[in-house]
Design a protein around this motif. Structure first.
Motif, mmCIF file in Angstrom:
data_model
loop_
_atom_site.group_PDB
_atom_site.id
_atom_site.type_symbol
_atom_site.label_atom_id
_atom_site.label_comp_id
_atom_site.label_asym_id
_atom_site.label_seq_id
_atom_site.Cartn_x
_atom_site.Cartn_y
_atom_site.Cartn_z
ATOM 1 N N HIS A 39 44.039 37.465 52.771
ATOM 2 C CA HIS A 39 44.344 38.689 53.525
ATOM 3 C C HIS A 39 45.287 38.384 54.675
ATOM 4 N N THR A 40 46.505 38.948 54.607
ATOM 5 C CA THR A 40 47.490 38.690 55.652
ATOM 6 C C THR A 40 48.034 39.968 56.278
ATOM 7 N N GLY A 41 47.662 41.113 55.748
ATOM 8 C CA GLY A 41 48.127 42.396 56.272
ATOM 9 C C GLY A 41 47.455 43.528 55.512
ATOM 10 N N TRP A 42 47.932 44.757 55.719
ATOM 11 C CA TRP A 42 47.290 45.886 55.051
ATOM 12 C C TRP A 42 47.821 46.136 53.644
ATOM 13 N N VAL A 43 48.999 45.594 53.325
ATOM 14 C CA VAL A 43 49.604 45.851 52.015
ATOM 15 C C VAL A 43 48.813 45.182 50.887
ATOM 16 N N SER A 134 25.533 37.102 41.680
ATOM 17 C CA SER A 134 26.786 37.404 40.985
ATOM 18 C C SER A 134 27.829 36.338 41.309
ATOM 19 N N PRO A 135 28.841 36.216 40.481
ATOM 20 C CA PRO A 135 29.921 35.268 40.790
ATOM 21 C C PRO A 135 30.882 35.839 41.819
ATOM 22 N N ILE A 136 31.710 34.963 42.364
ATOM 23 C CA ILE A 136 32.817 35.383 43.223
ATOM 24 C C ILE A 136 34.096 35.153 42.432
ATOM 25 N N MET A 137 34.923 36.183 42.350
ATOM 26 C CA MET A 137 36.225 36.052 41.703
ATOM 27 C C MET A 137 37.264 35.858 42.809
ATOM 28 N N PRO A 138 37.884 34.668 42.901
ATOM 29 C CA PRO A 138 38.895 34.449 43.942
ATOM 30 C C PRO A 138 40.252 35.016 43.518
ATOM 31 N N ALA A 139 41.000 35.499 44.485
ATOM 32 C CA ALA A 139 42.344 36.018 44.226
ATOM 33 C C ALA A 139 43.228 35.725 45.427
ATOM 34 N N ALA A 140 44.517 35.584 45.177
ATOM 35 C CA ALA A 140 45.462 35.317 46.267
ATOM 36 C C ALA A 140 46.662 36.237 46.132
ATOM 37 N N TYR A 141 47.180 36.650 47.287
ATOM 38 C CA TYR A 141 48.333 37.551 47.344
ATOM 39 C C TYR A 141 49.432 36.924 48.184
ATOM 40 N N VAL A 142 50.663 37.058 47.699
ATOM 41 C CA VAL A 142 51.835 36.646 48.470
ATOM 42 C C VAL A 142 52.853 37.765 48.352
ATOM 43 N N GLY A 143 53.388 38.201 49.498
ATOM 44 C CA GLY A 143 54.357 39.285 49.466
ATOM 45 C C GLY A 143 54.413 40.005 50.790
ATOM 46 N N PRO A 144 54.966 41.211 50.806
ATOM 47 C CA PRO A 144 55.071 41.960 52.063
ATOM 48 C C PRO A 144 53.698 42.285 52.647
ATOM 49 N N ASN A 145 53.610 42.211 53.980
ATOM 50 C CA ASN A 145 52.343 42.460 54.662
ATOM 51 C C ASN A 145 52.328 43.756 55.458
ATOM 52 N N ASN A 146 53.523 44.293 55.713
ATOM 53 C CA ASN A 146 53.613 45.511 56.518
ATOM 54 C C ASN A 146 54.814 46.343 56.065
ATOM 55 N N GLU A 182 33.772 25.755 47.786
ATOM 56 C CA GLU A 182 34.489 26.034 46.532
ATOM 57 C C GLU A 182 35.404 27.248 46.674
ATOM 58 N N LEU A 183 34.947 28.265 47.403
ATOM 59 C CA LEU A 183 35.764 29.454 47.608
ATOM 60 C C LEU A 183 36.986 29.133 48.461
ATOM 61 N N ASP A 184 36.781 28.385 49.539
ATOM 62 C CA ASP A 184 37.899 27.979 50.396
ATOM 63 C C ASP A 184 38.959 27.222 49.590
ATOM 64 N N GLU A 185 38.483 26.285 48.794
ATOM 65 C CA GLU A 185 39.398 25.460 47.997
ATOM 66 C C GLU A 185 40.134 26.298 46.963
ATOM 67 N N ALA A 186 39.412 27.210 46.322
ATOM 68 C CA ALA A 186 40.012 28.048 45.283
ATOM 69 C C ALA A 186 41.102 28.946 45.867
ATOM 70 N N LEU A 187 40.823 29.574 47.010
ATOM 71 C CA LEU A 187 41.805 30.461 47.638
ATOM 72 C C LEU A 187 43.048 29.690 48.068
ATOM 73 N N ARG A 188 42.834 28.499 48.591
ATOM 74 C CA ARG A 188 43.950 27.681 49.048
ATOM 75 C C ARG A 188 44.842 27.269 47.873
ATOM 76 N N LYS A 189 44.202 26.830 46.780
ATOM 77 C CA LYS A 189 44.950 26.385 45.604
ATOM 78 C C LYS A 189 45.699 27.547 44.949
ATOM 79 N N LEU A 190 45.054 28.706 44.891
ATOM 80 C CA LEU A 190 45.692 29.871 44.279
ATOM 81 C C LEU A 190 46.927 30.287 45.081
ATOM 82 N N GLN A 191 46.834 30.230 46.401
ATOM 83 C CA GLN A 191 47.965 30.625 47.230
ATOM 84 C C GLN A 191 49.138 29.647 47.056
ATOM 85 N N ILE A 192 48.830 28.376 46.973
ATOM 86 C CA ILE A 192 49.872 27.367 46.755
ATOM 87 C C ILE A 192 50.524 27.575 45.388
ATOM 88 N N GLU A 193 49.693 27.830 44.379
ATOM 89 C CA GLU A 193 50.193 28.071 43.032
ATOM 90 C C GLU A 193 51.080 29.313 42.974
#
Length: 197
Positions: A39-43, A134-146, A182-193
């Motif tokens: 999460h980096t902005g509202w978009v 329940s499981p946690i599904m990690p996701a990452a977003y890169v793009g416009p934030n505002n 595991e969640l921290d690592e997953a989010l970090r790796k997804l964002q790098i990818e």
């Protein structure tokens, strides 16, 4: 109202550039779970919701977002429910747990950065998943934030990772700590990818 708001938002966002989604096939369409996205902005909130239409996401949002009339209308239209981050009560877990039990998706936006302010959000996502079983599904977003970045027509990208499950082989308290890492690592790796795509 969710579909109306969602499709309206989709039309507006597409005016600035279409979203590229990766690994959408990993999304479970049957059972409830926690969807944890960077999460980096509202978009990113809007694009995440649009990416899963017609599937609905129930967003956990800080209560401050419900003070503004327009934002309150938007939050309600996006199935968001308020949470007091400073003084979270029993409903902070009870309500999302019920949503997940009924097969719903609870969207939470923990951050990949390690700051004191964001730490409770990380714990909140994991705690809800743990108690909802329940499981946690990690996701990452890169793009416009505002809005300014939308006008620059930056390309939005979203990626989903593999679900993270709470271990049943160790005590729950320890399992929650492991799940947080595991969640921290997953989010970090997804964002790098995602940035490399």
């Amino acid at each position: 109202m969710y579909y109306f708001v969602g499709n309206l938002v989709k039309i507006i966002l597409n005016l600035f550039g279409s979203l590229k989604v990766y690994n959408k096939e990993k999304i479970d369409k049957k059972d409830g779970y926690v969807l944890a996205c960077t999460h980096t902005g509202w978009v990113d909130i809007l694009w995440l919701g649009v990416s899963l239409l017609p599937v609905e996401i129930n967003y956990m949002a800080k209560k401050e977002l419900f003070k503004n009339r327009f934002l309150r209308w938007l939050m309600n239209g996006l199935n968001a429910f308020p949470v007091d981050r400073e003084n979270p009560g029993p409903s902070s877990i009870k309500y999302p747990r019920k949503l997940i039990k009924d097969g719903g998706i609870v969207g939470i936006f923990p951050s990949g950065t390690r700051t004191t302010e964001e730490a409770p959000l990380k714990r909140g996502a994991v705690t809800i998943a743990a108690y909802a079983k329940s499981p946690i599904m990690p996701a990452a977003y890169v793009g416009p934030n505002n809005f300014k970045e939308l006008l620059k027509r930056q390309k939005p990208k979203l990626i989903f990772g593999d679900p993270i499950y709470l271990s049943e082989e160790i005590p729950k308290k320890e399992a929650i700590e492991v799940m947080m890492v595991e969640l921290d690592e997953a989010l970090r790796k997804l964002q790098i990818e995602l940035k490399a795509k």
